[in-house]
Design an enzyme around this catalytic site. Structure first.
Site, PDB file in Angstrom:
ATOM      1  N   ASP B 381       0.869  -1.163   0.000  1.00  0.00           N
ATOM      2  CA  ASP B 381       0.000   0.000   0.000  1.00  0.00           C
ATOM      3  C   ASP B 381       0.913   1.223   0.000  1.00  0.00           C
ATOM      4  OD1 ASP B 381      -2.262   1.545   0.456  1.00  0.00           O
ATOM      5  OD2 ASP B 381      -1.830   1.608   2.598  1.00  0.00           O
ATOM      6  N   LYS B 382       0.384   2.360  -0.309  1.00  0.00           N
ATOM      7  CA  LYS B 382       1.252   3.527  -0.307  1.00  0.00           C
ATOM      8  C   LYS B 382       1.077   4.377   0.954  1.00  0.00           C
ATOM      9  CE  LYS B 382       0.500   7.233  -2.824  1.00  0.00           C
ATOM     10  NZ  LYS B 382       0.623   8.335  -1.864  1.00  0.00           N
ATOM     11  N   PHE B 500     -18.614  10.009   0.521  1.00  0.00           N
ATOM     12  CA  PHE B 500     -17.492   9.585  -0.318  1.00  0.00           C
ATOM     13  C   PHE B 500     -17.570   8.082  -0.518  1.00  0.00           C
ATOM     14  CE2 PHE B 500     -13.299   7.870  -0.959  1.00  0.00           C
ATOM     15  CZ  PHE B 500     -12.732   8.767  -1.861  1.00  0.00           C
ATOM     16  N   THR B 636      -2.239   1.366  -4.832  1.00  0.00           N
ATOM     17  CA  THR B 636      -2.670   2.535  -4.079  1.00  0.00           C
ATOM     18  C   THR B 636      -4.006   3.046  -4.576  1.00  0.00           C
ATOM     19  OG1 THR B 636      -2.133   4.798  -3.532  1.00  0.00           O
ATOM     20  CG2 THR B 636      -1.263   3.975  -5.595  1.00  0.00           C
ATOM     21  N   GLY B 637      -4.700   3.673  -3.686  1.00  0.00           N
ATOM     22  CA  GLY B 637      -5.953   4.290  -4.077  1.00  0.00           C
ATOM     23  C   GLY B 637      -5.715   5.711  -4.590  1.00  0.00           C
ATOM     24  N   ASP B 756      -6.681  -2.372   3.373  1.00  0.00           N
ATOM     25  CA  ASP B 756      -5.649  -3.361   3.016  1.00  0.00           C
ATOM     26  C   ASP B 756      -5.916  -4.722   3.627  1.00  0.00           C
ATOM     27  OD1 ASP B 756      -4.153  -1.311   1.746  1.00  0.00           O
ATOM     28  OD2 ASP B 756      -3.507  -0.663   3.721  1.00  0.00           O
TER      29      ASP B 756
END
Lengths: 431, 1109
Positions: B381-382, B500, B636-637, B756
């Protein structure tokens, strides 16, 4: 610029802020804070105790207070830092021996020399043993071959052995060529006889021998020699039943004074522990099938020797020796000891009662007279293999020496690392 | 299926729902023994041992006493059963505590106290502050007049911040007396495990006039095991109870993970099993033949005349028992034991303790540490994993004016301050969106300080920044928001929140300004979604420009937009929206559609940029692990440009000429296919060059690729070492992990947030960073620690050592059993193939359990082939572990041959030295056993790389133990070994035989070892030599490599601004240009919203780049 803001940790910062000195003023129902050097002014006014007017640097102040609080909080929280110990950090002191060419060659050569030395020592010991071996089973039976009963087939031999009316003795001679110092051990050697067979090995009752009541499982193991006519056989089992019963009478041709007879001491031939512990002196053979041959007249083959029912088991040393089962199909068992020296040139005459039937299964019977050294009887294996291993070791050391001399390899050269070799900059490998 | 819950009306609620008794126990008193045994026997090894043990009960075939198998078997079973029972008892106790907790429930309009387990669906539960919520409850009323309450959900997701829950609209304002008596019905779905979703509706019965269905969402629920905080009381109706609650449903026993080494060991065990069967068959047939031939001749054995029907099987079965020790019963136990210590090493490791957050590394899974050494792919993940996840508002661009460009911090930008003081309308609007459009909850803590609790770090950063710019979000009570802007109080009512979602990628709120009474729509979101919905003629280009500039700096960007609504439009829209939110099916998409109706023709205000710093030592860690041959995928998102910048900054990808970034984009499956094909072509051309090629793909394309072009994409995935996947959803992350896994690679997934979790659970090894996004990821993970940089040590040191040690321990365990088994087999040829055991039961049992286990156990806990330092400096050495070089069929074959060789040495020497007059069976077995023991001692020594005092003690202590035990046994009259050891040891031939066995058995191994390490050394040997010979060289090289990596870092830093362009090489530009013109913008162009041409993207980038220079 006046900013209306909520004060963080009012009492808290008074007490905790260590880096700077705060002054606290109480003035007409309002609280003021001053920082030395630069003035930061707060006041708590009137009834609204939660709102504070910050005069200057409010944002920064807010952040600092938050940070301060965080630090304090983390201090208050218990540290979860693991405890240090050399074991838990895997930092125990260690040494790493490395096989370098020099020490490897030295190791192999010195090991080889040591092995050869031991080998020679063992071989000399083995060679010092004087051993007389005579296989008598065939000779003894062929003596009785007649035209009517040529005893060529196994069945004929078996039939002869089972005929209780026939005499089975024979006489062999052995020549002593070297001086045999006492004690001289008299062994009988059986070949192709599986005392280590599964059926055989466990066919005994240790408890019975010790004078305790045999457990049912042990009696089961004794089958088919467990009981006769519903009564328990003592000692039970195949091992006891097949007791070796050839006898040897040794005499010399006149060198000895006692009528030429050589006295064979048949006591203390069994293990001391067997005589004293394993075979109990209160246990007497009972219902032993070999003692009453007639009950087994119909059996296809007879068993071994009989046991004197008036003697306790602890006196039956030949039984003890026999019941120490051999691990190999060719084995020697101690018959007795000759406690006089035999001079070279002595001709030994041995009168054998050839009772034991080894013909059915193609076994062999030998009589062995042997002296002993520190490695026991004559056995070149230990010495020879030490010498072979030693030579191989020296050879290996020399080969390594040669290879190292011809092709000295720089130890620990980085360029040999595969990933280093891959990069072109360091591809030149020095030889 | 739907469930109808009648509020406060037990008579009408159908009684088939389960009561609120929570049960996490696996067993009860009656089924414990059968169930536990059944579970234990579901393992192949245990079945095998049971079979052997049962066979041993048949005295006809058992070579040794049954105790030799039953003893260890019972001990092993008892140990694991006790452990299970203990764990289960703990669960039972905590369940009991939970079930018997006293709660307040309304019965027939009266509040009464009952035990938690007696709650039924439909009961009205009354909760007080700090109560634990006993079941899933729909909130109906709270002490707060606006109908909200706070809960802490840390038991569920690890997030410690308080969350607000609100009562459904019709219930707002009910007095507590009304709450006691009112009735209604809730229509909700059958229990499921989704803790983020509750699509239900509520209708209150008369006398309440509002006789309509009202939507309920997860915001209206209080879930089991959360805590009520900061609220005096709350009440609600139980909808799911007992094990049917959301939490109860999502509980599940995690599948035990099987490591690669375990799988290999299983394979080898199977191979041995087959080998064993073959041996048994051969020996069985041979034994039968011997019997047939000799049966009538060997009178001394007195074979029965009549043979039984089973006679033919007796001998093979005997050999089966004799050979059963080939698969040692101790291997699983000792491996489990060793592995649990390996995981303890991780827990204990001070180098992996994060001082800052006070988190030590935790190995939750104790069984898979050796898999760490075999990792081939890391999917990371970032945000929060590579970066600190400490968001700081750095820059913004409002109406074309850049703030914060000079100073690097917009907060100190005088221009912005002045603009605010002057109350420039755009700037104020921008600030309002920053402050209002979020889920941040201001919270006055006990000492009077104002804290912001946010689920997203971005939002918190924005609100904090706004507060520092003197627009303070001071309170939020239900839908009423109070701001303090330069001393003035502004009040807003938040009418609707357009949430969101990862699909919408934007969030809006409809607010009413109390001072003016006007309605506004405040929107923030990702640039691409915002650009689509702004009104024509807005300066999109300008903002896109700014966003490009920001994302090249690695900043996270958000676009802000605003629209004034007129009353009429809003009222009509609100009906649509409410309908959508109350719908029971496809609620999410219906809501999204409804939102779209309102979110249009927006006024584009500008963009904000939030900085998320890279964590300490991330580039270094990634560089080392890549050197170790591990491939990295970044999932990553975040948006593509930001991801690329972060990837560059942390050595993920490299700029030209060392690296090349290819992009896969397309809006239709054909486009995607073509794009993948192109990339594949380039890859094939480039395969000869040593270039780091990477590809970048976004979530939308990825979905198409995985759906329609799975094969091609898989091929690509196999060819490529680095991939950047942007804008991916949690399930796509997991799917990618699954994809790599399906190609038979060992994968490690590392992440920090709830998004994640899926990926962490899917991967072979899941690692969680216990960071700011709560502990959700860390809890789901096998390993967790505080900082990304610890991954290097986890893999290179712990993973590698664990693998090496496991490999040694496993193979050695089988080897030692094989040795003794081969001795038995050889002996059987001398005992008429009858299946006699040379060794007695006691020795056989002790051989596996005592005599041979201590030295190898200690060695496998302490041995280090290379120093930690060396491994960290030469990460390439991980290759050995990764490729499974240390336990595989060929290494095992070596051990197998070694065991045959050693068995032969022991057997020949024993049989030949102890021939003729010495061949007493008990004695000989003791000699052979001693031979084996001595060989084992020396073998462990020769296989050990580094000696500590403990190892010496273990090896020689073990030999001493062997003699002491046997002397004791020799003293006992009944063990069948009476005086044996004394006799044997008194004979010089015994000691000389042992020496011969050791020299002949170990000499060749030493020679081979020396030859191989000197003349065909592997990398481990080389490093060992380096380590020993020249400590200076090692460290020299280290400094060299570190300086080179420092150079690399500085280079990437210096070329920061211009890296994007060189990534697309001249020769391939045309090809990529097509690919990049197929990006999402062109996908957008098919819709009507796009205000500028798709091809404007490329010059835009150049422009941004020039700007930056």
């Amino acid at each position: 610029m006046v900013k209306r803001q909520t004060l963080i940790g009012l009492g808290f910062c008074v007490g905790r802020c260590a880096e700077c000195v705060w002054f606290l003023h109480l003035e007409m129902g309002s609280i003021r804070f001053m920082e030395l050097g630069r003035i930061v002014f707060f006041s708590v006014s009137g009834s609204d105790m939660t709102t504070v007017h910050a005069l200057k640097g409010g944002g920064e102040f807010l952040r600092r207070l938050q940070k301060e609080e965080e630090v304090q909080q983390s201090l208050r929280r218990e540290s979860r830092r693991p405890k240090y110990s050399r074991f838990s950090q895997q930092e125990l002191g260690s040494c790493k021996p490395m096989l370098t060419p020099r020490c490897t060659v030295a190791m192999f050569v010195s090991l080889g020399v040591m092995c050869i030395a031991i080998g020679v020592y063992a071989l000399l010991a083995s060679w010092s043993v004087v051993e007389l071996v005579n296989r008598y089973d065939i000779f003894c039976i062929m003596k009785y071959a007649t035209h009517a009963n040529p005893m060529i087939t196994v069945d004929e031999k078996i039939a002869f052995m089972q005929d209780a009316t026939k005499r089975k003795n024979c006489t062999i001679t052995m020549d002593v060529t070297k001086l045999m110092k006492q004690p001289i051990y008299v062994y009988y050697q059986l070949g192709n006889y599986f005392q280590n067979h599964r059926r055989y090995v466990k066919s005994k009752s240790e408890r019975q021998l010790r004078g305790l009541a045999a457990s049912s499982s042990e009696l089961n193991d004794c089958k088919p020699e467990d009981q006769v006519n519903g009564e328990v056989i003592v000692p039970c089992g195949l091992i006891a039943w097949t007791l070796f019963n050839d006898t040897y009478d040794l005499s010399t041709n006149g060198f000895s004074s006692d009528n030429g007879t050589v006295f064979v001491n048949k006591t203390a031939i069994a293990w001391k522990s067997d005589r004293e512990e394993r075979f109990n002196n209160t246990v007497f053979p009972t219902n032993f099938p070999n003692n009453n041959r007639t009950t087994l007249a119909n059996a296809s083959q007879i068993g071994g020797g009989w046991l004197n029912e008036s003697l306790p088991l602890s006196k039956n040393e030949n039984l003890m020796v026999w019941m120490r089962t051999a691990a190999l199909p060719t084995f020697r068992k101690l018959y007795g000891r000759i406690e006089t020296d035999l001079q070279p040139g002595t001709k030994l005459t041995i009168n054998i009662e050839n009772y034991y039937n080894a013909y059915g299964f193609g076994g062999s019977k030998k009589l062995v007279l042997s002296t002993a050294s520190w490695i026991g009887g004559r056995n070149d294996f230990l010495g020879l293999s030490y010498i072979v291993v030693g030579c191989a070791s020296i050879l290996m050391g020399l080969v390594f020496l040669y290879v190292h001399w011809k092709n000295p390899r720089p130890l620990g050269d980085r360029s040999y690392l595969s990933w280093v070799r891959k990069s072109p900059a360091t591809s030149t490998v020095t030889s | 299926m739907k469930r109808f819950v009648y509020i406060n009306d037990r008579d009408r609620t159908p009684g088939h729902h389960c009561c609120n008794k929570v049960s996490n126990t696996k067993y009860n008193i009656f089924n414990f023994i059968p169930k536990n045994l059944w579970e234990q026997f579901s393992r192949f090894m245990n079945k095998y041992f049971l079979l052997i043990a049962i066979l041993q009960l048949w005295p006809l075939i058992t070579p040794v006493s049954p105790a030799s198998t039953w003893g260890p078997l019972i001990v092993i079973f008892a140990v694991s059963a006790t452990k299970e029972a203990w764990d289960d008892y703990g669960r039972y106790c905590s369940d009991k505590e939970f079930n018997e907790k006293i709660v307040w429930v309304v019965k027939k309009g009266v509040k009464t106290q009952i035990q938690a387990q007696e709650i039924e669906v439909g009961d009205l539960v009354w909760l007080y502050e700090n109560d634990e919520i006993p079941c899933d409850v729909v909130l109906l009323g709270t002490s707060e007049s606006v109908g909200l309450c706070y809960i802490e959900t840390s038991a569920m997701d690890g997030e410690t911040d308080l969350k607000t829950r609100v009562t459904p609209k019709p219930c707002v304002g009910l007095t507590s007396a009304e709450l006691l008596t009112h009735k209604g019905v809730i229509e909700c779905p059958e229990p499921d495990r989704d803790i983020l979703r509750f699509d239900a509706r509520l209708r209150l019965f008369p006398p309440f006039i509002d006789n309509d269905f009202h939507p309920l969402s997860i915001k209206n629920t209080l879930l089991q095991s959360c805590y009520l905080r900061n609220t005096e009381w709350a009440c609600g109706v139980a909808v799911y109870t007992g094990n049917e609650t959301k939490l109860g449903m999502s509980k599940g026993v995690a599948e035990p993970k099987l490591t690669a080494a375990d799988a290999m060991l299983d394979k080898l065990t199977t191979a041995i099993f087959i080998f064993q069967v073959v041996v048994v068959l051969i020996l069985g047939v041979a034994g039968n033949i011997w019997n047939n031939y000799e049966k009538n001749k060997v009178w001394y054995l007195r074979f029965p005349k009549q043979s039984e029907w089973y006679d033919f099987f007796v001998i093979p079965l005997r050999f089966e028992l004799l050979c059963s020790i080939m698969i040692p019963i101790s291997v699983k136990v000792s491996l489990d034991l060793a592995k649990s210590v390996y995981s303890k090493y991780i827990d204990w490791d001070l180098h992996m303790y994060d001082q800052q957050t006070n988190t030590p590394a935790v190995a939750a899974n104790t069984a898979i540490s050796e898999d760490l050494g075999q990792i081939e792919y890391i999917l990371t993940d970032k945000t929060g994993t590579l970066t600190e996840n400490v968001m700081l508002f750095k820059r913004c661009c409002i109406h074309g004016v850049y703030y914060g460009n000079e100073s690097g911090d917009a907060l100190t930008d005088q221009g912005l301050k002045d603009a605010l003081l002057e109350k420039v309308p755009e700037v104020v609007k921008f600030m309002l969106i920053m402050t209002v459009n979020n889920t941040v909850v201001p919270h006055l803590s006990g000492n009077g300080s104002l804290k912001y609790q946010a689920q997203s770090q971005d939002e918190e950063a924005l609100v904090q920044a706004a507060a520092q710019l003197h627009m303070v979000l001071s309170s939020k009570k239900g839908t009423f928001v109070e701001l303090n802007f330069l001393g003035d109080i502004l009040e807003f009512e938040m009418l609707n929140v357009l949430d969101f979602t990862s699909d919408r990628k934007r969030m809006s709120v409809v607010v009413r300004d109390h001072s003016t009474g006007r309605l506004h729509l405040l929107t923030k979101g990702a640039d691409e979604t915002i650009f689509r919905i702004v009104r024509a003629g807005e300066p999109v280009q300008q903002v896109a420009d700014a966003i490009d500039q920001y994302s090249q700096l690695g900043l996270r960007t958000l676009c802000f937009a605003w629209r004034d609504l007129d009353e009429q439009e809003y009222t009509s829209w609100a009906i649509t929206f409410n309908e959508a939110s109350a719908s029971m099916t496809e609620r999410e998409s219906k809501i999204a559609d409804a939102c779209q109706l309102l979110e249009r023709d927006l006024e584009l205000l500008g963009a904000s940029a939030v900085e998320d710093k890279l964590q300490d030592a991330v580039p270094d860690t990634i560089a080392s692990l890549r050197k170790a041959g591990i491939n990295f995928w970044l999932l990553t998102g975040d948006k593509q440009t930001t991801a690329i910048q972060i990837a560059l900054a942390c050595n993920f990808i490299r700029a030209e000429p060392e690296g090349q970034l290819l992009s896969i984009q397309g809006s239709t499956s054909n486009d995607v296919a073509a794009s993948i094909e192109r990339v594949l072509e380039i890859l094939r051309i480039r395969s000869s060059e040593s270039k780091d090629v990477a590809f970048v793909i976004d979530g939308f394309t990825l979905e198409l690729a995985l759906k329609y072009e799975r094969e091609a994409f898989t091929e690509l995935a196999l060819l490529i070492k680095t991939a950047l996947c942007c804008r991916v959803t949690p399930s796509q992350k997991a799917e990618l992990v699954g994809l790599v896994k399906s190609c038979d690679y060992r994968t490690l997934a590392i992440g920090d947030g709830g998004n994640d979790v899926k990926m962490i659970q899917e991967a072979h090894v899941g690692v969680g960073i216990s960071g700011r996004e709560g502990l959700q990821a860390a809890r789901a993970a096998d390993y967790s620690f505080g900082k990304f940089k610890f991954l290097k040590r986890l893999i290179l040191v712990h993973g590698r050592y664990s693998y090496n040690r496991t490999a040694f321990l496993a193979q050695y365990s089988i080897y030692k059993s094989l040795v003794i088994c081969f001795v038995q087999i050889l002996f059987s040829f001398l005992s008429g193939v009858s299946g006699t055991s040379l060794f007695n039961s006691l020795s056989l049992m002790a051989y596996n359990v005592v005599y041979t286990s201590i030295p190898v156990m200690v060695t496998s806990l302490l041995d280090k082939d290379l120093l930690e330092k060396t491994v960290m400096e030469h990460p390439e050495i991980l290759y050995f572990a990764q490729a499974g070089r240390l336990i595989n069929p060929s290494t095992f074959a070596c051990w197998f041959i070694r065991s045959i060789f050693h068995a032969i040495v022991v057997f020949v020497v024993t049989v030949r030295v102890y021939a003729y007059d010495k061949c007493e069976m008990v004695e000989m077995s003791m000699v052979a056993l001693s031979g084996c023991i001595w060989l084992q001692a020396f073998l462990v020594l020769i296989e050990t790389n580094s000696f500590t005092v403990c190892q010496y003690l273990a090896v020689w202590g073990n030999v001493v133990i062997f003699y002491v035990l046997n002397f004791i046994l020799s003293l006992s009259k009944h063990a069948g070994m009476h005086t044996i050891m004394f006799r044997v040891c008194g004979d010089p031939a015994y000691w000389f035989s042992l020496l011969l066995i050791v020299v002949a058995g170990i000499g060749p191994l030493a020679a081979i070892k020396y030859y191989r390490s000197t003349y065909s050394p592997n990398a481990i040997n080389m490093l060992q030599l380096l380590e020993r010979q020249d400590p200076i060289a090692v460290s020299l090289e280290a400094s060299e490599s570190s300086s080179s990596s420092a150079r690399a870092v500085s280079r990437t830093n210096s070329s920061h601004g211009s890296v994007y362009e060189p990534l697309l090489p001249e020769s391939l530009k045309s090809g990529i240009a097509v690919a990049s013109s197929d990006n999402f913008l062109s996908e957008v162009s098919s819709s009507d919203f796009l205000p500028f041409s798709p091809n404007s993207r490329t010059p835009l980038l150049n422009h941004a780049m020039n700007n930056n220079k």
